[in-house]
Structures are given as structure tokens and as C-alpha cells.
Motif scaffolding. Sequence first.
Motif, short mmCIF file in Angstrom:
data_model
loop_
_atom_site.label_atom_id
_atom_site.label_comp_id
_atom_site.label_asym_id
_atom_site.label_seq_id
_atom_site.Cartn_x
_atom_site.Cartn_y
_atom_site.Cartn_z
N VAL A 392 0.84 -1.20 0.00
CA VAL A 392 0.00 0.00 0.00
C VAL A 392 0.88 1.25 0.00
CG1 VAL A 392 -1.83 1.25 1.17
CG2 VAL A 392 -1.77 -1.24 1.29
N LEU A 393 0.87 1.97 -1.11
CA LEU A 393 1.60 3.24 -1.18
C LEU A 393 0.65 4.37 -0.77
CD1 LEU A 393 3.46 2.81 -4.59
CD2 LEU A 393 4.38 2.45 -2.29
N PRO A 394 1.18 5.45 -0.19
CA PRO A 394 0.31 6.55 0.27
C PRO A 394 -0.62 7.09 -0.81
CG PRO A 394 2.54 6.84 1.11
CD PRO A 394 2.59 5.67 0.18
N VAL A 395 -0.11 7.24 -2.04
CA VAL A 395 -0.92 7.80 -3.13
C VAL A 395 -2.11 6.89 -3.41
CG1 VAL A 395 0.69 6.78 -4.79
CG2 VAL A 395 -0.92 8.45 -5.58
N VAL A 396 -1.90 5.59 -3.31
CA VAL A 396 -2.96 4.61 -3.58
C VAL A 396 -3.93 4.55 -2.39
CG1 VAL A 396 -3.41 2.19 -4.06
CG2 VAL A 396 -1.44 3.32 -5.09
N GLU A 397 -3.36 4.63 -1.20
CA GLU A 397 -4.18 4.60 0.01
C GLU A 397 -5.21 5.73 -0.01
OE1 GLU A 397 -1.81 5.02 3.54
OE2 GLU A 397 -3.19 3.75 4.69
N ARG A 398 -4.75 6.91 -0.41
CA ARG A 398 -5.66 8.05 -0.46
C ARG A 398 -6.75 7.84 -1.51
NH1 ARG A 398 -4.56 14.56 -1.40
NH2 ARG A 398 -6.65 14.96 -2.16
N PHE A 399 -6.36 7.29 -2.65
CA PHE A 399 -7.33 7.05 -3.73
C PHE A 399 -8.45 6.12 -3.25
CE2 PHE A 399 -8.48 4.14 -7.28
CZ PHE A 399 -9.27 5.03 -7.98
N PHE A 400 -8.08 5.04 -2.58
CA PHE A 400 -9.10 4.10 -2.11
C PHE A 400 -9.96 4.74 -1.01
CE2 PHE A 400 -6.48 1.08 -4.36
CZ PHE A 400 -7.36 0.09 -4.76
N ARG A 401 -9.31 5.45 -0.10
CA ARG A 401 -10.05 6.07 1.00
C ARG A 401 -11.06 7.09 0.48
NH1 ARG A 401 -5.79 7.75 4.11
NH2 ARG A 401 -5.94 9.78 3.11
N HIS A 524 -16.19 24.04 -10.44
CA HIS A 524 -16.90 23.62 -11.65
C HIS A 524 -17.77 22.38 -11.41
CE1 HIS A 524 -15.18 26.29 -14.77
NE2 HIS A 524 -14.17 26.36 -13.94
N TYR A 525 -17.36 21.53 -10.48
CA TYR A 525 -18.10 20.29 -10.20
C TYR A 525 -18.29 20.16 -8.68
CZ TYR A 525 -17.00 18.95 -15.02
OH TYR A 525 -16.89 18.91 -16.39
N PRO A 526 -19.17 20.98 -8.11
CA PRO A 526 -19.33 20.95 -6.64
C PRO A 526 -19.69 19.54 -6.16
CG PRO A 526 -20.55 22.78 -7.62
CD PRO A 526 -20.07 21.95 -8.75
N GLY A 527 -19.03 19.13 -5.09
CA GLY A 527 -19.36 17.85 -4.47
C GLY A 527 -18.62 16.65 -5.04
N VAL A 528 -17.94 16.82 -6.16
CA VAL A 528 -17.20 15.68 -6.73
C VAL A 528 -15.79 15.67 -6.13
CG1 VAL A 528 -16.38 14.57 -8.85
CG2 VAL A 528 -18.51 15.89 -8.88
N PRO A 529 -15.40 14.55 -5.50
CA PRO A 529 -14.09 14.53 -4.85
C PRO A 529 -12.92 14.56 -5.83
CG PRO A 529 -15.13 12.36 -4.70
CD PRO A 529 -16.14 13.29 -5.32
N VAL A 530 -11.84 15.18 -5.38
CA VAL A 530 -10.58 15.17 -6.14
C VAL A 530 -9.63 14.25 -5.39
CG1 VAL A 530 -8.63 16.55 -6.93
CG2 VAL A 530 -10.93 17.53 -6.95
N THR A 531 -9.05 13.32 -6.08
CA THR A 531 -8.19 12.36 -5.40
C THR A 531 -6.90 12.13 -6.18
OG1 THR A 531 -8.16 10.16 -4.37
CG2 THR A 531 -9.26 10.33 -6.50
N THR A 532 -5.99 11.39 -5.57
CA THR A 532 -4.73 11.08 -6.24
C THR A 532 -4.84 9.71 -6.90
OG1 THR A 532 -3.91 10.13 -4.19
CG2 THR A 532 -3.29 12.40 -4.67
N LYS A 533 -4.10 9.54 -7.97
CA LYS A 533 -4.09 8.24 -8.64
C LYS A 533 -2.65 7.88 -9.00
CE LYS A 533 -6.64 5.73 -10.44
NZ LYS A 533 -7.29 4.81 -11.36
#
Length: 598
Positions: A392-401, A524-533
Motif C-alpha cells: 500500500v503506497l500513500p498515493v494509492v491509500e488516499r485514492f481508495f479512502r 466547476h463540479y461541486p461535491g465531486v471529490p478530487v483524489t490522487t491516482k
Amino acid sequence: MRPSPACPRTCTTSTVTVRSWSTARARRRSHRVVGRTSTPPRRTRTECRPTRATPCSGVSVTRTLSTSVGRTRWDRSSPPASRTSRRSTSAWTGSTPTGSSSASTSSNQAIDVELLRPRVSNAAMVSSASAGGGMRPVPLVLALSLVALPAPAVDPPASYEQMAVDLLREYLQVDTTNPPGNELKAARFYKEILDREGIPSEIDEFAPGRANLLATLKGSATRRALILANHMDVVPADASRWTMPPFSGAVKEGLIYGRGAQDMKSEGILQLVTIIRARREGLALDRDVYFLATADEEVDFAGALRALSPAGWRERLGRAEYFITEGGENVIGDDGKPQYFGIDTAEKGPFWLRLTTSGTPGHGSRPLADSALNRLVRALERVRQHKTEMKVLPVVERFFRDQAATMEGPRAEWYRDLRKALLDPEAAQALYEDREASALLRNTISITVVRAGYKTNVIPGSAEAELDVRLLPGEDPQAFLAELRGVIDDPQVQIAPIGTFRNPNESPTDTELFRIIERTIRRHYPGVPVTTKMLSGATESVLIRPFGTVSYGFTPLLATSEEVATAHGDDERVREDTMRRSVAVFYDVVSDLCRHRN
Ligand SMILES: [Zn+2]
């Protein structure tokens, strides 16, 4: 000496009637498609020039101008004569509803860049449209502000959206299949547009037909540069498997078809339209903005390697602070709404391997238990059965969370705490077998090429296979090679890397660019999460990060999973509506990051 910020362009009231042969040629081309011809049109335009009357300082200036606004698009449903006369009325017609039939039909024409050129600033056009978009020149109050302001959350003029759609459709017709690439054609396509816009650019033809292009918007150099990077080449397309010709740029049911529609000509055009708009609106910049179009990304990175070499543009590009390129994933769910915006901050590293064996050849009527091919098959079966460790890398952990918030059931629990989930055998098994999740959690191996034999009754004396291995960032390729040798456990099977391995790398998220992307998407897209991939593929990011440049795979373009899968697949396509809507989002990100601040 620090150069002063560029003067904003304003409009004079001079009106010029021109007969344009170049645009007439473009129109004839398009008419030929539908079996019609026309005469060169008369056209009225409003001249835009930098005006010395506008002081270039950090002061807000309000002035009243009387101006006529060039009509920027026309409706193909009108007969040619009617179009000509309507065009000469110089009326701004306001925005076109996204995905409407008139938008689709008008975009069937060949591109006419001159016609699409708005002659006033964004503020003026918005005022004009909101004033009712009359058919005569209207007086406008232009608030020309030179002070540092956050990017306004207003839609851009429809002309830029139409420009993006039309340019993409024309660009998709430039065949840059790699091999052989022929990116010089695409570089010339870009350069012709950039020249017309007065944006300096240069082409570097580093091998016959292979070229990079670099265009520059100069800033005050207070801050380090931003590079907008796109590759011009595309992978081959088997036209017999497509429902539309792969190099047509055809539009059907709101989808634009063509090899490169996803990967990555659509993103290249968004970048191009962004610098065109910045230039036309006289956006004062604190940093240089480079538009870098490269060759050969799909095969060997020859273009990017050249661009970043001393013989290329290393002197300029190597000092950049930020690099935006392909990647990112913004998926539309089953409900038709965007699920998340994923920014690629890391990517895996391709570590391609070749397995070779040799043995005694012979007649196929008398089997040889340890023939070269039998050994290879045994080795490949061991590779196929091998389970690589999940990490589990941090960037991936955040994406799943981040995804867990929109999910239900046990999977939401797993995604919320991935490390805990991997300790649960049932969860670990399910995640391992999930193709998408699995690729983010472990080093992967795909058996992609097998070569052996030439005749049914001959046992071949040699056999070879190739493996597409993708390593997580931070992995040691030599350690992985040792692991694989242990798995195959046959000294007669040789394993050797193919090509150059580049250490996979990643960029931090605690940056101004990341925050601006988050902020812009929220607006531009209220409520849509921004995440890392983390990208399971590879991009030119891997080459620029070692220069100390923060690189993200970012695009505002949305796609369903099915549309995403058309990249490198059949019927590659992008939605026209997302192309239109992305114009403002991408411009806001770039202008917010680069605009002049006091
Ligand atoms: Zn690509």
C-alpha cells in the motif's frame, strides 16, 4: 532586467470587410465532403490590437468602448448565402447549448480559425451576450482589471468551446500512427495555428519526419515555468474493427471518434486552446508557459528524451516548476455523474523482460519432454501462477479512502482502511482478483509475446516469450528479477530486460498546482471529490521529475469506463460535451497558476 507583463489587448472600433481565400479554401474542403461548393465569403471583422492607451500597471481601469463583436460561428443548416449575410452583421450570438444538434452540425465543417477568433476580451463578450446579443454593434462597459484576481468562475465564450471541438476534429485527421509516427505533420498543424495567433513556436525535426514543437508564452519569470505537455503520436488502429474511420474525426451521437480522441489529442487541443485564450486576452503572466508537443511517446520516448536533452530544449524546460501531461482519470458512473477526479501523481515503471530457451530440435512425431518450447511453457505457467506481494503506497491509500465515501457494503470498509483489509484473507483475495485495484497494489506481470516454431511437425530448437512487468514506485528491478528467477527455477531459461528501465517516480501533493486543481474542480463540479491516482502505465512524467519538476497527469475530460477503454482500443472516442466543458476548467487552472500577482 525583468520584462514587464504583457499588455492586455483591447478592441478598436475599426471594421474591415475582407474576402478571405484561406477560409474559403477551408470551407470548400468541407463542402466537398457534402457535395456542395461556395464562393469566397465576405466577412466583417473587428480589429484587435494591443493599445498603448491601456496602462500596464497594477491599477484597475474602467473604460467605455463602442465595439462590434465578430460572429464566431455559424449554423450549417443555413444556406451559404444566408450564412454570409448573417456573418457580416457581426453579431455575437451567445453560447450554444452543449450537445445540441446545431452544435453537432456546425462542427461538421472544416475548421476556420479566423472565423472562430473572438475580437474582444472575455469580459466584453460576456457583457455582450448578457445584453441580449443583438444584431448590431452594442456599447459595452469593459472592466479591465490588471490586479491579481482569482480566476473568474464564468464560462468562457462559446467560441473557445467550438474552437476546441473543431480543432480536435481536424487534428484527429492527422495520421500520426507510431510507427512510423510522422509527427512532423502534427507539429506543422500546431504551428500554423500558433503562427496565426502570434504565439512564437519552433519545430525540432530530430529525425526524418519525427519532430517536437515548443511554443512559448512569456511571463515575467518571477516564478518558474509551467509546461503543458502532450504527445502527438498515436498507436496503430485496425480500421476494419472500427465503426468509424479512425482518422476521420467524425461525430456521432455526441461522441467524437478518432485514434487519439482519448490518448491524447483531446488533451493537446485543450492545452492549445488555453494558450490561445491566454494570448488573446493578454493574460499577464508571472511564469513562462510552454506548450510542448512531443513525438514517439507511444514507443520509446524519443521525442521527450530529445526535448529534455542539451540538443533539444533542456536549458528552458529543465528549469520548469510544473509539468502537466496526460493521465488522470475522471470516471462517469452508471448514474451519468462524475464519481471523482483523479490526478496522477505517481506511475508504475515498465520493466519488460524476455525469456529465452533452447534445446534439441526434432520430428514432431516423437515428443521431447525437455524441448525448448516445453521448458518455456513450464516457465510461463509458473510465472502465471505466481502471486506478487500486495503493498500500500500513500498515493494509492488516499485514492481508495476517497472512494470509500461514495461506496457501501464490505468494499467500503476495505477501501477505508486498505492496510487492515489486506490482513483479512477474504478481502485480500477479492482485491487481488479485482483487475483495477490489483494493478495499483502490486508489481504485475502480463505474458504478452510468445515466439516459437515454424512448422507443425517440427519441434523447434528455441523459444522465447516477453513479459510486460510493471513495478511500483520504489521497487528494485534487480530484486524483482531475482524473485522471478526463483519462481521459474530453471537455469536453462534465460531472463533479460528489454530496453531501458526508468525508475518509477512520484510528485508530492502539497503544491500550489495541486491546490489550484482541487479548488477549480470544486468550483466547476461541486461535491465531486478530487483524489490522487497512480497510473499503471507510463508517461513522460518519469523523465521530467528528476529535474525537480512537479509533474501531474491531469485532465478535466470525463469518460465512462467503456470510453476510457477505447484508448489503444477500437472506436476510440471522447464526448463532445466534456470537450466543451473542459475548456473553461483547464484554462482556469492554468491562468490561476500563472497569472501575474502583485
Ligand atoms: Zn498517451
